[in-house]
Every structure is written in structure tokens, then in C-alpha cells.
Design an enzyme around this catalytic site. Sequence first.
Site, short mmCIF file in Angstrom:
data_model
loop_
_atom_site.label_atom_id
_atom_site.label_comp_id
_atom_site.label_asym_id
_atom_site.label_seq_id
_atom_site.Cartn_x
_atom_site.Cartn_y
_atom_site.Cartn_z
N ASP A 49 -34.18 -62.78 37.91
CA ASP A 49 -33.23 -63.87 37.70
C ASP A 49 -32.88 -64.59 39.00
O ASP A 49 -32.68 -65.81 39.01
CB ASP A 49 -31.95 -63.32 37.05
CG ASP A 49 -32.15 -62.99 35.58
OD1 ASP A 49 -33.20 -63.38 35.02
OD2 ASP A 49 -31.26 -62.35 34.99
N LEU A 164 -19.49 -62.14 33.18
CA LEU A 164 -19.40 -61.04 32.21
C LEU A 164 -18.99 -59.75 32.90
O LEU A 164 -18.19 -58.97 32.35
CB LEU A 164 -20.76 -60.87 31.51
CG LEU A 164 -20.83 -59.78 30.45
CD1 LEU A 164 -19.81 -60.00 29.34
CD2 LEU A 164 -22.25 -59.69 29.87
#
Length: 260
Positions: A49, A164
Site C-alpha cells: 500500500d 481505522l
Amino acid sequence: MFEPKPMVTRLAFAASDRPEAQEARDALARRYGDTPEAEAQVVVALGGDGFMLETLHRHMESGKPIYGMNRGSVGFLMNEFSEDGLLERINAAERALIHPLRMTAVDIHGETHKALAINEVSLLRQTRQTAKLRITVDRKVRLAELSCDGALVATPAGSTAYNLSAHGPIIPLDARVLALTPISAFRPRRWRGALLSHTAQVKFEVLEADKRPVSAVADNFEVRDVAEVNVSEDREVAMTMLFDAERSLEERVLAEQFSS
């Protein structure tokens, strides 16, 4: 009259420094050819990522579509790796349009720093002492003083990342909202953050900046000793990410909300 999209045949391959990413790049380039990035229709990013974010930042102005394949660790933003059928996968892929956040930070010396963030803009304390922040949304003070380790504003695409982990909400890509999330809030202890319109203008003022220094980070760009940070979505900049049809980014974000 409807005109079909041109078939993608020209690919450029970019890889992280990881050995498995470099090996994958060499194998794919031999099989499909490696077009210079300026002439390619799609850039294939091989890594994790973090490398996907680097590739998106590098092609932010061109708007060239990016198709990622996981040759890293997390890979939430990546498709599964396979050497077979790559052109077919890319031509059948779904597109996700991403708008970044624009950060304008002023440090304690009066210097202005600007950067774009695909995932989030975060403010973080630099020392053992808690940060003290004043938060203004659309020119109205919403929180006069937040004592915390920090706070962040996240895009829908970035809501499953640092946001998150800080117990912020997961946001569907088409929700047109941003997450404003505290990081280890001390006072007010019960404040858990807010969902804001994607048009919101957020301003953070650092209280007692000399005693309680704070840094601001837009993805991987950091500014130390900030006094004020303004954050808003930049609709003038758009990036396109490509995902296999059965594993679209929208589906991943939805599935993440039901994961244990």
C-alpha cells in the site's frame, strides 16, 4: 452515440525495492513489454500500500490510471498478484476515482507548507506532553480545546488506514464525507470525532505550540512545529485506481466493516 473505451495494450511497470516486487516487474516486463510511463495507458504498481501511495502521488498531475498488484505486506489497495491474463484483468477492471486532501500548514516561524494527502492529514504530538488543539469547521469553532495525542482528517479511501486504527469510522467511497478523528483523546474524553461534508474546511490551531509542539503529516510529507493547519478536499485533482471487478475498492471497504 456511445463509444467503447479503447483497449489497454501499453503498460508501464513500477516496483518497490522489495526483492519479490523487483522479480515480478522483470517477469511481467518480459511477458507484456514495458512502455515508458509517459506513453503508457496504465501504470502497474508492484509492492504494498505504501508503494501504491507513492505511485499515485507521482502520477497525480497526469491522472494516469494505476493498477496495483500486491508484492508487499498489507495490500489493501492492491489486486492479487498473477502473471497470467494481466491485459484482460486491466481491461475488465472497475475504476475508483480518488480526490486528495490539501494541507496548508503554517509553522511557528511563520513559514507556509503545502502538500496533498490521499489517505489522511494527521497532527501528532512531538514530545511526552499531550497536544492541545482548537478545531474549527467552516469558520465556526467546534471544539475550543482538545487534549490528545493528535487528530486526523481522512478521505473515504484512507478511512481504513490510520483512521481505522484510531477507531474512526469506515466510509464508503461514494459517501462524499470526510472523517475527523481524535487520536487518544484525553479531554473531552468522550469525544469520538465527527463525520463532515466533503466540502468542509477544517482548521486546527495548536495551543501552547512552544510548550507542546505538534507535527502535521500529509501521507508521507511531514512538517514539524506547526502553529496552524488547514485541511480541505481538492476536487480539482483526481486520481484513478483500477481494481479487479470482483474485488472493487467499494467492495473491500464494505467488507472491512464486517470483518472480525
